[in-house]
Design an enzyme around this catalytic site. Structure first.
Site, PDB file in Angstrom:
ATOM      1  N   TYR A  16       0.837  -1.213   0.000  1.00  0.00           N
ATOM      2  CA  TYR A  16       0.000   0.000   0.000  1.00  0.00           C
ATOM      3  C   TYR A  16       0.865   1.253   0.000  1.00  0.00           C
ATOM      4  O   TYR A  16       0.667   2.175  -0.804  1.00  0.00           O
ATOM      5  CB  TYR A  16      -0.914  -0.015   1.234  1.00  0.00           C
ATOM      6  CG  TYR A  16      -1.526   1.335   1.557  1.00  0.00           C
ATOM      7  CD1 TYR A  16      -2.519   1.879   0.758  1.00  0.00           C
ATOM      8  CD2 TYR A  16      -1.096   2.081   2.661  1.00  0.00           C
ATOM      9  CE1 TYR A  16      -3.077   3.126   1.049  1.00  0.00           C
ATOM     10  CE2 TYR A  16      -1.642   3.312   2.965  1.00  0.00           C
ATOM     11  CZ  TYR A  16      -2.633   3.835   2.156  1.00  0.00           C
ATOM     12  OH  TYR A  16      -3.169   5.063   2.435  1.00  0.00           O
TER      13      TYR A  16
HETATM   14  P1  NAD Z   1     -12.218   5.509   1.954  1.00  0.00           P
HETATM   15  O1  NAD Z   1     -12.080   4.117   1.478  1.00  0.00           O
HETATM   16  O2  NAD Z   1     -13.275   5.782   2.969  1.00  0.00           O
HETATM   17  O3  NAD Z   1     -12.445   6.493   0.703  1.00  0.00           O
HETATM   18  C1  NAD Z   1     -11.837   6.278  -0.557  1.00  0.00           C
HETATM   19  C2  NAD Z   1     -12.922   6.333  -1.612  1.00  0.00           C
HETATM   20  O4  NAD Z   1     -12.288   6.229  -2.897  1.00  0.00           O
HETATM   21  C3  NAD Z   1     -13.923   5.183  -1.526  1.00  0.00           C
HETATM   22  O5  NAD Z   1     -15.246   5.675  -1.359  1.00  0.00           O
HETATM   23  C4  NAD Z   1     -13.738   4.414  -2.833  1.00  0.00           C
HETATM   24  O6  NAD Z   1     -14.941   3.895  -3.360  1.00  0.00           O
HETATM   25  C5  NAD Z   1     -13.152   5.489  -3.740  1.00  0.00           C
HETATM   26  N1  NAD Z   1     -12.389   4.913  -4.852  1.00  0.00           N
HETATM   27  C6  NAD Z   1     -11.382   4.006  -4.780  1.00  0.00           C
HETATM   28  N2  NAD Z   1     -10.947   3.704  -5.999  1.00  0.00           N
HETATM   29  C7  NAD Z   1     -11.685   4.438  -6.880  1.00  0.00           C
HETATM   30  C8  NAD Z   1     -11.705   4.551  -8.279  1.00  0.00           C
HETATM   31  N3  NAD Z   1     -10.885   3.821  -9.039  1.00  0.00           N
HETATM   32  N4  NAD Z   1     -12.598   5.405  -8.858  1.00  0.00           N
HETATM   33  C9  NAD Z   1     -13.460   6.117  -8.092  1.00  0.00           C
HETATM   34  N5  NAD Z   1     -13.496   6.040  -6.738  1.00  0.00           N
HETATM   35  C10 NAD Z   1     -12.610   5.211  -6.143  1.00  0.00           C
HETATM   36  O7  NAD Z   1     -10.772   5.959   2.493  1.00  0.00           O
HETATM   37  P2  NAD Z   1     -10.325   7.200   3.358  1.00  0.00           P
HETATM   38  O8  NAD Z   1      -9.893   6.698   4.675  1.00  0.00           O
HETATM   39  O9  NAD Z   1     -11.347   8.274   3.266  1.00  0.00           O
HETATM   40  O10 NAD Z   1      -9.019   7.650   2.560  1.00  0.00           O
HETATM   41  C11 NAD Z   1      -9.096   8.602   1.511  1.00  0.00           C
HETATM   42  C12 NAD Z   1      -7.705   8.782   0.922  1.00  0.00           C
HETATM   43  O11 NAD Z   1      -6.797   9.228   1.913  1.00  0.00           O
HETATM   44  C13 NAD Z   1      -7.111   7.515   0.325  1.00  0.00           C
HETATM   45  O12 NAD Z   1      -6.382   7.884  -0.833  1.00  0.00           O
HETATM   46  C14 NAD Z   1      -6.153   7.046   1.415  1.00  0.00           C
HETATM   47  O13 NAD Z   1      -5.075   6.301   0.863  1.00  0.00           O
HETATM   48  C15 NAD Z   1      -5.686   8.359   1.986  1.00  0.00           C
HETATM   49  N6  NAD Z   1      -5.266   8.297   3.385  1.00  0.00           N
HETATM   50  C16 NAD Z   1      -6.167   7.989   4.355  1.00  0.00           C
HETATM   51  C17 NAD Z   1      -5.764   7.987   5.686  1.00  0.00           C
HETATM   52  C18 NAD Z   1      -6.703   7.672   6.809  1.00  0.00           C
HETATM   53  O14 NAD Z   1      -6.255   7.650   7.965  1.00  0.00           O
HETATM   54  N7  NAD Z   1      -7.995   7.442   6.553  1.00  0.00           N
HETATM   55  C19 NAD Z   1      -4.434   8.310   6.005  1.00  0.00           C
HETATM   56  C20 NAD Z   1      -3.537   8.560   4.976  1.00  0.00           C
HETATM   57  C21 NAD Z   1      -3.972   8.583   3.663  1.00  0.00           C
HETATM   58  C1  UGA Z   2      -4.140   4.295   8.558  1.00  0.00           C
HETATM   59  C2  UGA Z   2      -5.059   4.093   7.355  1.00  0.00           C
HETATM   60  O1  UGA Z   2      -5.756   2.851   7.489  1.00  0.00           O
HETATM   61  C3  UGA Z   2      -4.287   4.103   6.055  1.00  0.00           C
HETATM   62  O2  UGA Z   2      -5.214   4.135   4.985  1.00  0.00           O
HETATM   63  C4  UGA Z   2      -3.421   5.340   6.036  1.00  0.00           C
HETATM   64  O3  UGA Z   2      -2.665   5.428   4.866  1.00  0.00           O
HETATM   65  C5  UGA Z   2      -2.507   5.381   7.233  1.00  0.00           C
HETATM   66  O4  UGA Z   2      -3.329   5.433   8.394  1.00  0.00           O
HETATM   67  C6  UGA Z   2      -1.624   6.609   7.254  1.00  0.00           C
HETATM   68  O5  UGA Z   2      -1.489   7.254   8.285  1.00  0.00           O
HETATM   69  O6  UGA Z   2      -1.031   6.921   6.223  1.00  0.00           O
HETATM   70  P1  UGA Z   2      -2.879   2.701  10.153  1.00  0.00           P
HETATM   71  O7  UGA Z   2      -2.021   3.693  10.830  1.00  0.00           O
HETATM   72  O8  UGA Z   2      -2.374   1.310  10.013  1.00  0.00           O
HETATM   73  O9  UGA Z   2      -3.317   3.142   8.694  1.00  0.00           O
HETATM   74  O10 UGA Z   2      -4.273   2.786  10.954  1.00  0.00           O
HETATM   75  P2  UGA Z   2      -5.246   1.658  11.439  1.00  0.00           P
HETATM   76  O11 UGA Z   2      -5.702   0.860  10.292  1.00  0.00           O
HETATM   77  O12 UGA Z   2      -6.271   2.312  12.282  1.00  0.00           O
HETATM   78  O13 UGA Z   2      -4.284   0.754  12.371  1.00  0.00           O
HETATM   79  C7  UGA Z   2      -3.579   1.353  13.457  1.00  0.00           C
HETATM   80  C8  UGA Z   2      -2.932   0.248  14.284  1.00  0.00           C
HETATM   81  O14 UGA Z   2      -3.973  -0.541  14.891  1.00  0.00           O
HETATM   82  C9  UGA Z   2      -2.074  -0.729  13.495  1.00  0.00           C
HETATM   83  O15 UGA Z   2      -0.926  -1.041  14.253  1.00  0.00           O
HETATM   84  C10 UGA Z   2      -2.945  -1.969  13.361  1.00  0.00           C
HETATM   85  O16 UGA Z   2      -2.231  -3.177  13.264  1.00  0.00           O
HETATM   86  C11 UGA Z   2      -3.762  -1.906  14.624  1.00  0.00           C
HETATM   87  N1  UGA Z   2      -5.076  -2.574  14.510  1.00  0.00           N
HETATM   88  C12 UGA Z   2      -5.951  -2.187  13.534  1.00  0.00           C
HETATM   89  C13 UGA Z   2      -5.415  -3.540  15.422  1.00  0.00           C
HETATM   90  O17 UGA Z   2      -4.646  -3.885  16.331  1.00  0.00           O
HETATM   91  N2  UGA Z   2      -6.648  -4.128  15.324  1.00  0.00           N
HETATM   92  C14 UGA Z   2      -7.542  -3.779  14.366  1.00  0.00           C
HETATM   93  O18 UGA Z   2      -8.669  -4.351  14.330  1.00  0.00           O
HETATM   94  C15 UGA Z   2      -7.186  -2.777  13.440  1.00  0.00           C
END
Ligand code: NAD
Ligand code: UGA
Length: 333
Positions: free
Chosen positions: A161
């Protein structure tokens, strides 16, 4: 290009495209923009008619006159018509989640995070979009020594990822660096965003839900992993600033400043709900880094942005949301 929000004097784009608008961060961003006066074209491949979480995420938005929703997959759809007259594109569509990226879904990560981004960039160049804000990830830093990760650090992505997110942000920056490019790109490295409507695979959601329901919580590893947890409203504010601040480009960390371990999150969930979570320990997951910690300097200096919401406050809002929305979000993925 921008207009003022009279109550807060916040400039917002006049017209913007938000990809991934049916998702967690994208739906909040689209809502904030529309409320501030932007006309938003939201694009997502998840159809709210078929997908209950997409419907719930979009619920507050679909009835607003400033919002137009398009169900389309950026891997194959015609993108140019979506971008006509856009002052900014916010590219949040993508496949998130660290752990599943080792499996067979990797092709989907590559298609959505890299190939679809290339298609979007080509369309943005043709339509001469002035600003693209792309969702990158703290995961691109990989394993660190535990200190602050600064944007100039050499990235060491530790999961498939994270490799796709690094490729995605660098692809955007490479397009912007072309001699005749008219687009400026800001790649935001979000650090573990939480709050209402958070994805159901993520830890904060699961901790709060299990504390509310009494179901067991799977804890991968010993729980000493630390994250720079970022509240959703803070992430949205940084994202809007990234589109409206003149002359900014490049990579910027968006870290919430609430560095905490998973066990500390469990402790907050316990005290918010008055119920002790039943922890089930499982082995650590590959590619899961021990610590993320954002260096906050560039976001503050360049965007004038600082996080406003601490972890207990944000988790309380997240818990109140889950307690009020059990039907759709009340099931851990
Ligand atoms: P999310 O899955 O809730 O939202 C992503 C959306 O993108 C989904 O609704 C999905 O249907 C849509 N999507 C995926 N592929 C697509 C495509 N080919 N065409 C059209 N739509 C598409 O995820 P999120 O947590 O809201 O994350 C949003 C973005 O931020 C992602 O790019 C993720 O990698 C990035 N990000 C998220 C976090 C986090 O903590 N949530 C942290 C770092 C980066
Ligand atoms: C999150 C998002 O899921 C990613 O999409 C994003 O890119 C990333 O943040 C980011 O900061 O860039 P992550 O930090 O792994 O990734 O967040 P969580 O999925 O909430 O996991 C956090 C920690 O909790 C990890 O160590 C994971 O192993 C742990 N975890 C998660 C558990 O122990 N149990 C669970 O059910 C889920």
């Amino acid at each position: 290009m921008t207009q003022q929000l009279s109550s807060q004097h916040t400039p917002v784009p006049r017209r913007a495209v938000v990809t991934g608008s049916a998702g967690f961060i994208g739906s909040h961003l689209a809502h904030a923009l529309v409320q501030a006066g932007t006309t938003v074209i939201g694009v997502d491949r998840r159809d709210p008619v078929m997908d209950p979480i997409a419907a719930a995420n979009l619920g507050p938005l679909l009835s607003l006159p400033g919002y137009v929703h398009i169900t389309a997959d950026l891997v194959g759809c015609a993108i140019d018509p979506l971008l006509i007259d856009a002052d900014a594109v916010f590219h949040l569509a993508g496949i998130p989640g660290v752990r599943p990226s080792w499996g067979p879904k990797f092709t989907d990560y590559v298609a959505s995070n890299i190939l679809a981004t290339k298609r979007l960039l080509d369309a943005a160049a043709r339509l001469r979009v002035p600003r693209l804000v792309v969702a990158s990830s703290s995961s691109v830093y990989g394993t660190t020594d535990g200190g602050h990760s600064i944007e100039t650090d050499h990235p060491h992505p530790a999961s498939p990822y994270a490799v796709t997110k690094l490729a995605e942000e660098q692809l955007c920056l490479a397009h912007a660096a072309q001699p005749h490019s008219t687009i400026s790109v800001v790649a935001l490295r979000y650090f573990t965003v939480y709050g209402p409507r958070q994805r159901t695979d993520m830890f904060t959601h699961r901790a709060l839900l299990t504390a509310l329901t009494g179901q067991p919580l799977r804890l991968y590893g010993d729980g000493h992993q630390r994250r720079d947890f970022t509240y959703i409203n803070d992430a949205v504010a940084a994202t809007i600033a990234a589109a409206t601040t003149p002359d900014v480009h490049g990579v910027i960390n968006v870290g919430g400043g609430s560095n905490a371990s998973l066990l500390e999150v469990v402790g907050i969930a316990n005290s918010l709900t008055g119920r002790d979570i039943d922890l089930r320990h499982e082995s650590p997951r590959h590619g899961d880094v021990l610590i993320t910690r954002a260096h906050p300097g560039r976001a503050h200096e360049v965007l004038g942005w600082k996080p406003q919401v601490d972890l207990p406050t944000g988790m309380r809002a997240h818990m109140e949301f889950l307690a009020s929305e059990p039907a759709v979000y009340g099931r851990a993925a």
